[in-house]
Design an enzyme around this catalytic site. Structure first.
Site, PDB file in Angstrom:
ATOM      1  N   HIS A   1       0.896  -1.151   0.096  1.00  0.00           N
ATOM      2  CA  HIS A   1      -0.006  -0.116   0.142  1.00  0.00           C
ATOM      3  C   HIS A   1       1.019   1.059  -0.049  1.00  0.00           C
ATOM      4  O   HIS A   1       0.601   2.215  -0.925  1.00  0.00           O
ATOM      5  CB  HIS A   1      -1.040  -0.111   1.276  1.00  0.00           C
ATOM      6  CG  HIS A   1      -1.644   1.177   1.337  1.00  0.00           C
ATOM      7  ND1 HIS A   1      -2.841   1.455   0.884  1.00  0.00           N
ATOM      8  CD2 HIS A   1      -1.158   2.288   2.132  1.00  0.00           C
ATOM      9  CE1 HIS A   1      -3.248   2.626   1.588  1.00  0.00           C
ATOM     10  NE2 HIS A   1      -2.223   3.187   2.014  1.00  0.00           N
ATOM     11  N   GLU A   2       1.736   1.412   0.878  1.00  0.00           N
ATOM     12  CA  GLU A   2       2.727   2.613   1.031  1.00  0.00           C
ATOM     13  C   GLU A   2       3.578   2.754  -0.047  1.00  0.00           C
ATOM     14  O   GLU A   2       3.710   3.953  -0.899  1.00  0.00           O
ATOM     15  CB  GLU A   2       3.655   2.379   2.257  1.00  0.00           C
ATOM     16  CG  GLU A   2       3.065   2.397   3.435  1.00  0.00           C
ATOM     17  CD  GLU A   2       2.312   3.459   3.814  1.00  0.00           C
ATOM     18  OE1 GLU A   2       2.699   4.594   3.269  1.00  0.00           O
ATOM     19  OE2 GLU A   2       1.209   3.425   4.533  1.00  0.00           O
TER      20      GLU A   2
ATOM     21  N   HIS B   1       1.646   4.469  -3.054  1.00  0.00           N
ATOM     22  CA  HIS B   1       1.605   5.917  -3.004  1.00  0.00           C
ATOM     23  C   HIS B   1       2.758   6.151  -3.818  1.00  0.00           C
ATOM     24  O   HIS B   1       2.682   7.423  -4.416  1.00  0.00           O
ATOM     25  CB  HIS B   1       1.806   6.508  -1.641  1.00  0.00           C
ATOM     26  CG  HIS B   1       0.489   6.136  -0.589  1.00  0.00           C
ATOM     27  ND1 HIS B   1      -0.826   7.067  -1.004  1.00  0.00           N
ATOM     28  CD2 HIS B   1       0.357   5.670   0.512  1.00  0.00           C
ATOM     29  CE1 HIS B   1      -1.612   6.689  -0.201  1.00  0.00           C
ATOM     30  NE2 HIS B   1      -1.208   5.802   0.818  1.00  0.00           N
TER      31      HIS B   1
ATOM     32  N   GLU C   1      -5.761   7.151  -0.792  1.00  0.00           N
ATOM     33  CA  GLU C   1      -5.754   6.000  -0.091  1.00  0.00           C
ATOM     34  C   GLU C   1      -6.297   4.744  -0.814  1.00  0.00           C
ATOM     35  O   GLU C   1      -5.820   3.585  -0.746  1.00  0.00           O
ATOM     36  CB  GLU C   1      -6.430   6.175   1.330  1.00  0.00           C
ATOM     37  CG  GLU C   1      -5.490   6.865   2.224  1.00  0.00           C
ATOM     38  CD  GLU C   1      -4.331   6.277   2.487  1.00  0.00           C
ATOM     39  OE1 GLU C   1      -3.966   5.238   2.784  1.00  0.00           O
ATOM     40  OE2 GLU C   1      -3.225   7.282   2.640  1.00  0.00           O
TER      41      GLU C   1
END
Length: 468
Positions: A328-329, A332, A408
């Protein structure tokens, strides 16, 4: 009796009361939103049907009570903060503190012509005042709210030493940066706003670059993630998307709190990943060499501030779940969210400095806040950026919150595309449980405040829970 309209008042008074009125309007709006959310905490006493498979009733009740306590605390601290700010404005606290700074200057042999030096004295006094008035609230939040719900890991001595250290480090950064900014504005001529913007851009990039390597270690212990399966898998995943990973650290966040987190930082080809030890399953304290060490039995001697409190055991995430969180990070990064945020921030900064250049010469702005005979540059920055721009800042904050939620969801989708949807769902559920996040939110409160989507919305988007 003749009632005087605000529009019949001098322009200085109109500005002052408009600022004060808007400040209370924002406070009342925030208080209303919090009131709605507290109603949700009070009325939702049973686990909703769609959450029964992911949250037990005991955890649900703990999170409900924790968030209710935090909301009640937020109400009283917010009321105090708004009242304090109002009294400072009504009683002329800003010009009074500026005069005190001038008196200090005279005592040390400097006159009013040393405006930048007086500005630094004023800034030091203001931050000292803010630190002392905010300390009781911070102590209560840490040693009552967080302690009651099992998150606080600090002793009072550690907390106070940490607060002093933070104040000193902040001043070591704030005062030189402020003095240089004021100097640039003074000598910059007609285009000072461009030079000021470029300076703040450079400072922000430098701070982001050095923070984790030189500033954060002053407060927390960072150690390289030991060689093993997790580190190998992280490096493999980073390489698969061409993420220029150079180091992976574990930070000993458990000495402060049992809340969990993970992040990455760095520019260009020098990226580092930081995992909080509380994120790791069965985490242990780190010794000086960075290797995990067994927990020590609780000592009866609590007089030593360096003696850690017993750790509040959390479930933590297994290796597959940690990889999903990092997926997920990394999403970004891959999707350019960091660059987009920097661009938006700098566009906003340039706009604000440009408008500041237009407004700084308006004497009525200074007179409105009690500066009848002088127009200090630092005070102009405070008045314009903090008060005059406040409606714009509120609108921008809301837009950035909406954008953050969109980012997100996109980062979650990126992790799902890497085949980590089920592990990310499992990690989100564990982190929600470990951090006592309450999964039910008032729609208006959520829309205004939540920069991250609520748990249920994220699970639905990941396909873990079907939309009713």
């Amino acid at each position: 009796m003749v009632y005087e309209s605000i529009f019949d008042l001098p322009v200085e008074k109109q500005i002052f009361y408009a600022v004060l009125g808007f400040s209370w309007t924002v406070y009342l709006w925030e208080a209303y939103l919090s009131y709605r959310q507290r109603g949700v905490y009070r009325s939702t006493t049973h686990v909703p049907q769609e959450l029964l498979k992911i949250m037990d009733s005991d955890t649900f009740e703990k999170s409900r009570l924790y968030q209710l306590d935090k909301s009640n605390f937020g109400f009283w601290s917010g009321l105090y903060s708004e009242t304090e700010g109002t009294l400072i404005l009504l009683l002329g606290g800003i010009p009074f503190l500026w005069d005190v700074a001038g008196s200090v200057m005279i005592r040390i042999g400097f006159g009013s012509e040393y405006e930048i030096t007086q500005s630094l004295v004023f800034l030091t006094l203001a931050t000292l005042f803010s630190a002392f008035t905010g300390l009781p609230w911070s102590v209560y939040n840490t040693f009552v709210i967080e302690e009651k719900h099992g998150f606080n890991q600090q002793t009072l001595g550690f907390f106070l030493k940490d607060a002093v250290k933070k104040f000193i480090v902040t001043q070591c950064i704030l005062l030189p940066v402020t003095s240089l900014l004021l100097f640039i504005i003074k000598i910059g001529g007609d285009y000072f706003f461009i030079y000021a913007w470029l300076f703040t851009l450079a400072v922000s990039l430098v701070l982001v670059t050095i923070y984790a390597d030189y500033i954060a270690p002053l407060f927390d212990k960072f150690a390289p993630l030991p060689e093993g399966e997790l580190k190998t898998d992280i490096e493999t995943m980073a390489k698969s998307i061409s993420f220029p990973l150079t180091k992976v650290y574990v930070v000993e966040g458990s000495k402060r709190s049992s809340h969990s987190n993970a992040y990455f930082y760095g520019f260009f080809k020098n990226k580092r990943i930081v995992l909080f030890d509380t994120l790791l399953e069965d985490y242990s304290p780190l010794n000086k060499s960075g290797e995990p060490q067994p927990e020590q039995p609780e000592s009866e001697d609590t007089s030593n501030d360096s003696q850690a409190k017993p750790k509040n055991k959390k479930q933590g995430c297994n290796n597959r779940e940690i990889l999903a969180v990092l997926g997920h990070e990394l999403g970004h990064w891959k999707l350019g969210h960091m660059v987009k945020n920097i661009v938006i921030s700098q566009m906003n900064s340039f706009l604000c400095f440009s408008l500041f250049a237009v407004l700084i010469g308006r004497k009525e702005l200074f007179v409105a806040f009690g500066f009848n005979d002088s127009q200090p540059t630092l005070i102009g920055l405070m008045i314009i950026f903090q008060f005059i721009f406040s409606p714009y800042n509120e609108l921008l904050s809301f837009c950035l919150t909406v954008l953050s939620r969109r980012f997100e969801f996109q980062a979650d989708a990126f992790a799902r595309g890497m085949g980590k949807a089920s592990e990310l769902c499992s990690a989100l559920i564990k982190l929600n449980k470990d951090n006592l996040g309450f999964p039910v939110a008032d729609w208006l409160f959520s829309m205004w405040h939540y920069s991250h989507p609520p748990l249920l919305e994220r699970l639905r988007a990941l396909g873990s829970i079907k939309q009713d």
